[in-house]
Design a protein around this motif. Structure first.
Motif, PDB file in Angstrom:
ATOM      1  N   ARG A  70       0.853  -1.190   0.000  1.00 31.54           N
ATOM      2  CA  ARG A  70       0.000   0.000   0.000  1.00 31.54           C
ATOM      3  C   ARG A  70       0.890   1.242   0.000  1.00 31.54           C
ATOM      4  O   ARG A  70       1.813   1.353   0.806  1.00 31.54           O
ATOM      5  CB  ARG A  70      -0.919  -0.012   1.213  1.00 31.54           C
ATOM      6  N   SER A 129       1.106   5.400   0.249  1.00 35.67           N
ATOM      7  CA  SER A 129       0.473   6.661   0.650  1.00 35.67           C
ATOM      8  C   SER A 129       1.266   7.815   0.049  1.00 35.67           C
ATOM      9  O   SER A 129       2.498   7.826   0.101  1.00 35.67           O
ATOM     10  CB  SER A 129       0.451   6.805   2.181  1.00 35.67           C
ATOM     11  N   GLU A 148      -2.543  -1.096  -3.630  1.00 34.30           N
ATOM     12  CA  GLU A 148      -3.477  -0.088  -3.153  1.00 34.30           C
ATOM     13  C   GLU A 148      -2.709   1.216  -2.962  1.00 34.30           C
ATOM     14  O   GLU A 148      -1.514   1.209  -2.671  1.00 34.30           O
ATOM     15  CB  GLU A 148      -4.092  -0.487  -1.804  1.00 34.30           C
ATOM     16  N   GLU A 202      -3.297   5.558  -1.576  1.00 34.24           N
ATOM     17  CA  GLU A 202      -4.111   6.657  -1.070  1.00 34.24           C
ATOM     18  C   GLU A 202      -3.344   7.952  -1.263  1.00 34.24           C
ATOM     19  O   GLU A 202      -2.112   7.966  -1.211  1.00 34.24           O
ATOM     20  CB  GLU A 202      -4.444   6.472   0.411  1.00 34.24           C
ATOM     21  N   ILE A 241      -3.192  11.663   0.362  1.00 30.46           N
ATOM     22  CA  ILE A 241      -3.620  12.494   1.488  1.00 30.46           C
ATOM     23  C   ILE A 241      -3.245  13.937   1.183  1.00 30.46           C
ATOM     24  O   ILE A 241      -2.069  14.301   1.157  1.00 30.46           O
ATOM     25  CB  ILE A 241      -2.967  12.036   2.799  1.00 30.46           C
ATOM     26  N   SER A 271     -12.632   7.655  -2.955  1.00 30.90           N
ATOM     27  CA  SER A 271     -12.170   7.445  -1.578  1.00 30.90           C
ATOM     28  C   SER A 271     -10.666   7.278  -1.491  1.00 30.90           C
ATOM     29  O   SER A 271     -10.096   7.310  -0.389  1.00 30.90           O
ATOM     30  CB  SER A 271     -12.864   6.212  -0.982  1.00 30.90           C
ATOM     31  N   ARG A 272      -9.991   7.102  -2.624  1.00 27.49           N
ATOM     32  CA  ARG A 272      -8.531   7.018  -2.600  1.00 27.49           C
ATOM     33  C   ARG A 272      -7.902   8.387  -2.364  1.00 27.49           C
ATOM     34  O   ARG A 272      -6.723   8.470  -2.006  1.00 27.49           O
ATOM     35  CB  ARG A 272      -8.018   6.426  -3.914  1.00 27.49           C
ATOM     36  N   ARG A 297      -7.998  11.404   0.028  1.00 29.38           N
ATOM     37  CA  ARG A 297      -8.436  11.882   1.332  1.00 29.38           C
ATOM     38  C   ARG A 297      -7.882  13.279   1.567  1.00 29.38           C
ATOM     39  O   ARG A 297      -6.891  13.670   0.960  1.00 29.38           O
ATOM     40  CB  ARG A 297      -7.939  10.947   2.437  1.00 29.38           C
ATOM     41  N   THR A 347     -15.507   8.858   4.848  1.00 35.71           N
ATOM     42  CA  THR A 347     -14.906   7.525   4.706  1.00 35.71           C
ATOM     43  C   THR A 347     -15.386   6.784   3.471  1.00 35.71           C
ATOM     44  O   THR A 347     -14.790   5.799   3.063  1.00 35.71           O
ATOM     45  CB  THR A 347     -15.222   6.667   5.944  1.00 35.71           C
TER      46      THR A 347
END
Length: 317
Positions: free
Chosen positions: A2, A4, A33, A35, A37, A59-60, A62, A306
Motif C-alpha cells: 500500500r 500513501s 493499493e 491513497e 492524502i 475514496s482514494r 483523502r 470515509t
C-alpha cells in the motif's frame, strides 16, 4: 503493498486538477493499493472546496483541513501521522516534484533502501541563486550535526519504519530536511531536472526562505552559542591589547586627547556585536520556550468522509 502519497496544499486550487489526473495515471501500476492524502494548510482560495469534491467521489483521495495556516512543516507532519501505507511519499501540489519519478523511487525501495530522495538539478536557475544556495549548504554542513545536500528537499519516498522513526521525534521546532537526515537508514538519491510550476506562483518569499535557513542552522547544533564564546574572548583580548597599547603610548609619548572616531567606532562596534550575540542566545531561548509549552503542531478542523459517491465529476477542466 500500500502506497500513501502526502501532498501539502496552500492555495493550490489551479494545480489540483492536473495533479489528480497525473497521480491517477502514475500510481495504479506502482502499488496494489494507494491513497493520496491532501493536507489543506489554511488555504484562502477554493482549494478546500476542490478537495472536498475529489474526496467525495474517490475514496482514494483523502483530505485534512487544518484550522489555519500552520506552515508546510506542520502540514507534512499531519500527513505522515494519518498515512497508513507501507511506503509513504511526500511531494508538492504544484508538480515541481514530478510524480512520474515515483516508479524509479519504488524500485529502489524494493532493493532495500528506507529512504529514496529526489535531488533537483539547478539547470535553468539564475547564477546568483545557484551560487547563494551552494554557499548556504557549505556553511550549513560546517555548522550542523547532519549532512544536508544541495537540491534535496521534501520530495522523497520513505519506508514504514523510517516514517515511524520520524513520528517518534517529539520536538516542536521541526526542520524536516535535518530530521530526514538525522534518522539515518539506508538512503538512495535520484536526480531529476528542474521543473516549472504547473500554475500559480511560489508561496516562498525571500523573507520566509531566510527564516527557514536560520531555523535550519539553529535546529541541529549549538555552535552559534560556542561561536559567541569565541567572539567574546576575541573581543576581550583585542580590548586588552588595545588598552595596553594606549598605556605604553602614554608612558612613551605622554597623554593625548582621546580620539572621537576611535571611541564612537568602539561603542558602535561592540554594542552591535553584543546585540547580535544576545539575539543568538534569544533564538535558542525562544526555541526552549516553545518546546516547554507542548502545544500541538497543528489542529484539524475537517477530514474527508470515509465513503465515496459512485459517479465522479470531471475535475480536469
Amino acid at each position: 503493498m500500500r502506497l500513501s502519497v502526502i501532498v501539502p496544499c496552500y492555495n493550490e486550487e489551479s494545480c489540483l486538477p492536473t495533479l489528480r489526473a497525473t497521480l491517477l495515471h502514475v500510481l495504479p501500476p506502482l502499488a496494489d493499493e494507494f491513497e493520496v492524502i491532501l493536507v489543506d494548510d489554511g488555504s484562502t482560495d477554493g482549494t478546500l472546496d476542490l478537495l472536498r469534491t475529489m474526496a467525495r467521489y474517490d475514496s482514494r483521495f483523502r483530505y485534512l483541513s487544518l484550522s489555519r495556516n500552520f506552515g508546510k512543516e506542520a502540514a507534512m507532519l499531519a500527513g505522515l501521522e494519518h498515512a497508513d501505507g507501507d511506503l509513504i511519499a511526500i511531494l508538492d501540489a504544484d508538480l515541481q516534484h514530478p510524480p512520474e519519478l515515483l516508479g524509479d523511487m519504488v524500485a529502489l525501495i524494493d532493493k532495500g533502501y528506507d529512504q529514496v530522495v529526489a535531488r533537483r538539478t539547478r539547470t535553468g536557475d539564475a547564477r546568483v541563486r545557484t551560487a547563494a544556495s551552494r554557499a548556504y549548504y557549505r556553511i550549513m554542513n560546517r555548522l550542523v550535526d547532519v549532512e544536508l545536500t544541495d537540491g534535496v528537499g521534501d520530495f522523497r519516498l520513505l519506508s514504514r519504519r523510517a516514517v515511524d522513526a520520524l513520528l517518534s521525534l517529539e520536538e516542536r521546532n521541526r526542520f524536516s530536511k535535518g530530521l530526514f537526515s538525522w534518522i539515518g537508514f539506508d538512503t538512495a538519491v535520484v536526480d531529476y531536472e528542474n521543473v516549472a510550476r504547473a500554475d500559480g506562483d511560489s508561496k516562498w518569499s525571500l523573507r520566509s526562505l531566510l527564516n527557514y535557513g536560520i531555523d535550519g542552522i539553529l535546529s541541529f547544533n549549538h555552535r552559534p552559542l560556542r561561536l559567541a564564546v569565541y567572539v567574546g574572548a576575541l573581543c576581550t583580548a583585542a580590548a586588552f591589547v588595545y588598552a595596553l597599547w594606549l598605556v605604553l603610548g602614554a608612558l612613551l609619548n605622554g597623554t593625548s586627547a582621546p580620539g572621537y572616531v576611535t571611541i564612537m567606532c568602539g561603542i558602535i562596534g561592540f554594542g552591535g556585536m553584543q546585540l547580535l550575540l544576545v539575539g543568538v542566545v534569544g533564538e535558542y531561548l525562544g526555541r526552549i520556550y516553545h518546546e516547554t509549552k507542548h502545544r500541538p503542531h497543528f489542529l484539524v478542523k475537517e477530514t474527508s468522509p470515509t465513503t465515496a459517491e459512485p459517479e465522479a465529476p470531471c475535475l480536469d477542466d
